[in-house]
Design an enzyme around this catalytic site. Sequence first.
Site, mmCIF file in Angstrom:
data_model
loop_
_atom_site.group_PDB
_atom_site.id
_atom_site.type_symbol
_atom_site.label_atom_id
_atom_site.label_comp_id
_atom_site.label_asym_id
_atom_site.label_seq_id
_atom_site.Cartn_x
_atom_site.Cartn_y
_atom_site.Cartn_z
ATOM 1 N N LYS A 26 0.522 -1.173 -0.176
ATOM 2 C CA LYS A 26 0.078 -0.282 0.147
ATOM 3 C C LYS A 26 0.332 1.514 -0.036
ATOM 4 O O LYS A 26 0.539 1.762 -1.031
ATOM 5 C CB LYS A 26 -0.982 0.226 1.089
ATOM 6 C CG LYS A 26 -2.056 -1.175 0.952
ATOM 7 C CD LYS A 26 -2.937 -1.015 2.668
ATOM 8 C CE LYS A 26 -1.841 -1.244 3.516
ATOM 9 N NZ LYS A 26 -1.803 -2.118 4.248
ATOM 10 N N ARG A 81 11.744 -6.566 5.758
ATOM 11 C CA ARG A 81 11.520 -4.795 6.126
ATOM 12 C C ARG A 81 12.551 -4.639 7.224
ATOM 13 O O ARG A 81 12.525 -4.103 7.667
ATOM 14 C CB ARG A 81 10.154 -4.470 5.299
ATOM 15 C CG ARG A 81 10.419 -3.103 5.781
ATOM 16 C CD ARG A 81 8.776 -2.539 5.604
ATOM 17 N NE ARG A 81 7.890 -2.215 6.771
ATOM 18 C CZ ARG A 81 6.361 -2.671 6.881
ATOM 19 N NH1 ARG A 81 6.476 -1.244 5.361
ATOM 20 N NH2 ARG A 81 5.549 -2.571 7.857
ATOM 21 N N ARG A 113 10.453 -1.664 12.292
ATOM 22 C CA ARG A 113 9.665 -1.394 12.555
ATOM 23 C C ARG A 113 9.285 -2.144 13.548
ATOM 24 O O ARG A 113 8.624 -3.573 13.410
ATOM 25 C CB ARG A 113 8.313 -1.085 11.655
ATOM 26 C CG ARG A 113 7.135 0.332 11.209
ATOM 27 C CD ARG A 113 6.734 0.034 10.430
ATOM 28 N NE ARG A 113 5.628 -0.711 10.364
ATOM 29 C CZ ARG A 113 4.239 -0.797 9.358
ATOM 30 N NH1 ARG A 113 4.306 -0.023 8.528
ATOM 31 N NH2 ARG A 113 3.248 -1.530 9.819
ATOM 32 N N ARG A 162 -1.375 -9.265 13.209
ATOM 33 C CA ARG A 162 -2.212 -7.816 11.868
ATOM 34 C C ARG A 162 -1.995 -8.914 11.081
ATOM 35 O O ARG A 162 -3.688 -8.751 10.618
ATOM 36 C CB ARG A 162 -1.100 -7.288 11.433
ATOM 37 C CG ARG A 162 -0.147 -5.892 12.840
ATOM 38 C CD ARG A 162 0.893 -5.801 12.238
ATOM 39 N NE ARG A 162 1.661 -5.328 11.049
ATOM 40 C CZ ARG A 162 2.602 -5.199 10.278
ATOM 41 N NH1 ARG A 162 3.853 -5.522 10.795
ATOM 42 N NH2 ARG A 162 2.357 -4.769 9.082
HETATM 43 P P1 AP5 Z 1 4.586 -1.167 1.650
HETATM 44 O O1 AP5 Z 1 4.462 -0.590 0.578
HETATM 45 O O2 AP5 Z 1 5.609 -1.202 3.578
HETATM 46 O O3 AP5 Z 1 3.077 -2.451 2.486
HETATM 47 P P2 AP5 Z 1 2.126 -2.080 2.994
HETATM 48 O O4 AP5 Z 1 0.928 -2.732 2.740
HETATM 49 O O5 AP5 Z 1 2.532 -0.200 3.208
HETATM 50 O O6 AP5 Z 1 2.149 -2.533 4.594
HETATM 51 P P3 AP5 Z 1 2.236 -2.343 5.913
HETATM 52 O O7 AP5 Z 1 3.216 -2.620 6.542
HETATM 53 O O8 AP5 Z 1 2.902 -0.590 6.381
HETATM 54 O O9 AP5 Z 1 0.211 -1.941 6.443
HETATM 55 P P4 AP5 Z 1 -0.014 -2.205 7.608
HETATM 56 O O10 AP5 Z 1 -1.424 -2.032 6.946
HETATM 57 O O11 AP5 Z 1 0.211 -3.458 8.677
HETATM 58 O O12 AP5 Z 1 0.729 -1.221 8.293
HETATM 59 P P5 AP5 Z 1 0.437 0.701 8.234
HETATM 60 O O13 AP5 Z 1 1.242 1.331 9.277
HETATM 61 O O14 AP5 Z 1 -0.942 0.901 7.634
HETATM 62 O O15 AP5 Z 1 5.760 -2.944 1.748
HETATM 63 C C1 AP5 Z 1 5.331 -3.735 2.616
HETATM 64 C C2 AP5 Z 1 7.079 -3.806 2.255
HETATM 65 O O16 AP5 Z 1 7.417 -5.020 0.501
HETATM 66 C C3 AP5 Z 1 8.524 -3.499 2.162
HETATM 67 O O17 AP5 Z 1 9.390 -3.476 2.382
HETATM 68 C C4 AP5 Z 1 8.796 -3.258 0.600
HETATM 69 O O18 AP5 Z 1 9.565 -2.621 -0.643
HETATM 70 C C5 AP5 Z 1 7.972 -4.778 -0.245
HETATM 71 N N1 AP5 Z 1 7.213 -4.054 -1.802
HETATM 72 C C6 AP5 Z 1 5.894 -3.539 -1.589
HETATM 73 N N2 AP5 Z 1 6.139 -4.098 -2.840
HETATM 74 C C7 AP5 Z 1 6.290 -5.446 -3.112
HETATM 75 C C8 AP5 Z 1 6.710 -5.900 -4.121
HETATM 76 N N3 AP5 Z 1 5.653 -6.005 -5.575
HETATM 77 N N4 AP5 Z 1 7.567 -6.962 -4.399
HETATM 78 C C9 AP5 Z 1 8.401 -7.092 -3.665
HETATM 79 N N5 AP5 Z 1 8.050 -6.622 -2.694
HETATM 80 C C10 AP5 Z 1 7.880 -5.642 -2.556
HETATM 81 O O19 AP5 Z 1 -0.026 0.112 10.474
HETATM 82 C C11 AP5 Z 1 0.010 0.295 11.412
HETATM 83 C C12 AP5 Z 1 -0.593 -0.120 12.683
HETATM 84 O O20 AP5 Z 1 -1.628 1.017 13.109
HETATM 85 C C13 AP5 Z 1 -1.816 -1.237 13.030
HETATM 86 O O21 AP5 Z 1 -1.242 -2.380 12.594
HETATM 87 C C14 AP5 Z 1 -2.914 -0.781 13.650
HETATM 88 O O22 AP5 Z 1 -1.719 -1.020 14.795
HETATM 89 C C15 AP5 Z 1 -2.591 1.397 13.122
HETATM 90 N N6 AP5 Z 1 -3.266 1.857 12.301
HETATM 91 C C16 AP5 Z 1 -3.333 1.991 10.847
HETATM 92 N N7 AP5 Z 1 -4.316 2.407 10.442
HETATM 93 C C17 AP5 Z 1 -5.405 2.404 11.386
HETATM 94 C C18 AP5 Z 1 -6.632 2.585 11.686
HETATM 95 N N8 AP5 Z 1 -7.322 3.136 10.118
HETATM 96 N N9 AP5 Z 1 -7.459 2.317 12.097
HETATM 97 C C19 AP5 Z 1 -6.999 1.504 13.786
HETATM 98 N N10 AP5 Z 1 -5.333 1.056 13.289
HETATM 99 C C20 AP5 Z 1 -4.998 1.723 12.299
HETATM 100 MG MG MG Z 2 2.225 1.356 5.277
#
Ligand code: AP5
Ligand code: MG
Length: 188
Positions: A13, A127, A133, A144
């Site tokens: 994402k 990562r 992280r 998660r």
């Molecule tokens: P990356 O692009 O970082 O993936 P992502 O989908 O952004 O993954 P996240 O880990 O950020 O998702 P998340 O939903 O757990 O975290 P968030 O910060 O939203 O890619 C991941 C890795 O893969 C990278 O190293 C990248 O280089 C690699 N990659 C990407 N594309 C690739 C490809 N095509 N091929 C190969 N490699 C690739 O949320 C964190 C926490 O915050 C949650 O757990 C919760 O506690 C809280 N939170 C956030 N939003 C909310 C909400 N709306 N409501 C309540 N709590 C929330």
């Molecule tokens: Mg993210």
Amino acid sequence: MRLVFIGPPGAGKGTQCKRLVELLKIPHLSTGEMLRSVKRQETALSRWVASYIDAGKLAPDHLVMRIVAQKLQSDECENGALFDGFPRTIIQAQLLDDYLAEQGIRLDMALELKVEEEVLIQRLLKRAQIDGRADDNYETIRERLHVFKTQTAPLTEYYELQGKLERVNGMQSEEEVFADIKACVAKH
Ligand code: AP5
Ligand code: MG
């Protein structure tokens, strides 16, 4: 354009939003980033937020909506926004729809990035070695993924019923995923 990204942890994402920002010239609103920045402050609120993030659980819906609404009020969001990791529950989706409806605007598209679980775990463990992280450890990653399946995945049906859902295979290279996303954007 207002676009929601739905996808499990590690789906890409954040990676794809960064690319789209360049193309669409609209801001990237990652609730994960916003909450991590709250977490970095030394306040009672930050410790409360950390207790959710570090356990891989979702922060409360109304807190998240309040933080997003603050951002949406700024001029830079006038022409649209990319929502990364928000909404994450049906309640958040309804809160967002209501908020936008009050301003006479609506979401254009919800984009689901689909990636198999084994690949997600490998990406996040990799990562972890680079970014450090706090929630990128095996146990929290499993939580998660569980939270995604039970609380967030139902959103795809919510947006499908609104005729806004597009699905993209997130297991391709970053460039290929981006090309598919651009095609979806062009359609809407
Ligand atoms: P990356 O692009 O970082 O993936 P992502 O989908 O952004 O993954 P996240 O880990 O950020 O998702 P998340 O939903 O757990 O975290 P968030 O910060 O939203 O890619 C991941 C890795 O893969 C990278 O190293 C990248 O280089 C690699 N990659 C990407 N594309 C690739 C490809 N095509 N091929 C190969 N490699 C690739 O949320 C964190 C926490 O915050 C949650 O757990 C919760 O506690 C809280 N939170 C956030 N939003 C909310 C909400 N709306 N409501 C309540 N709590 C929330
Ligand atoms: Mg993210």
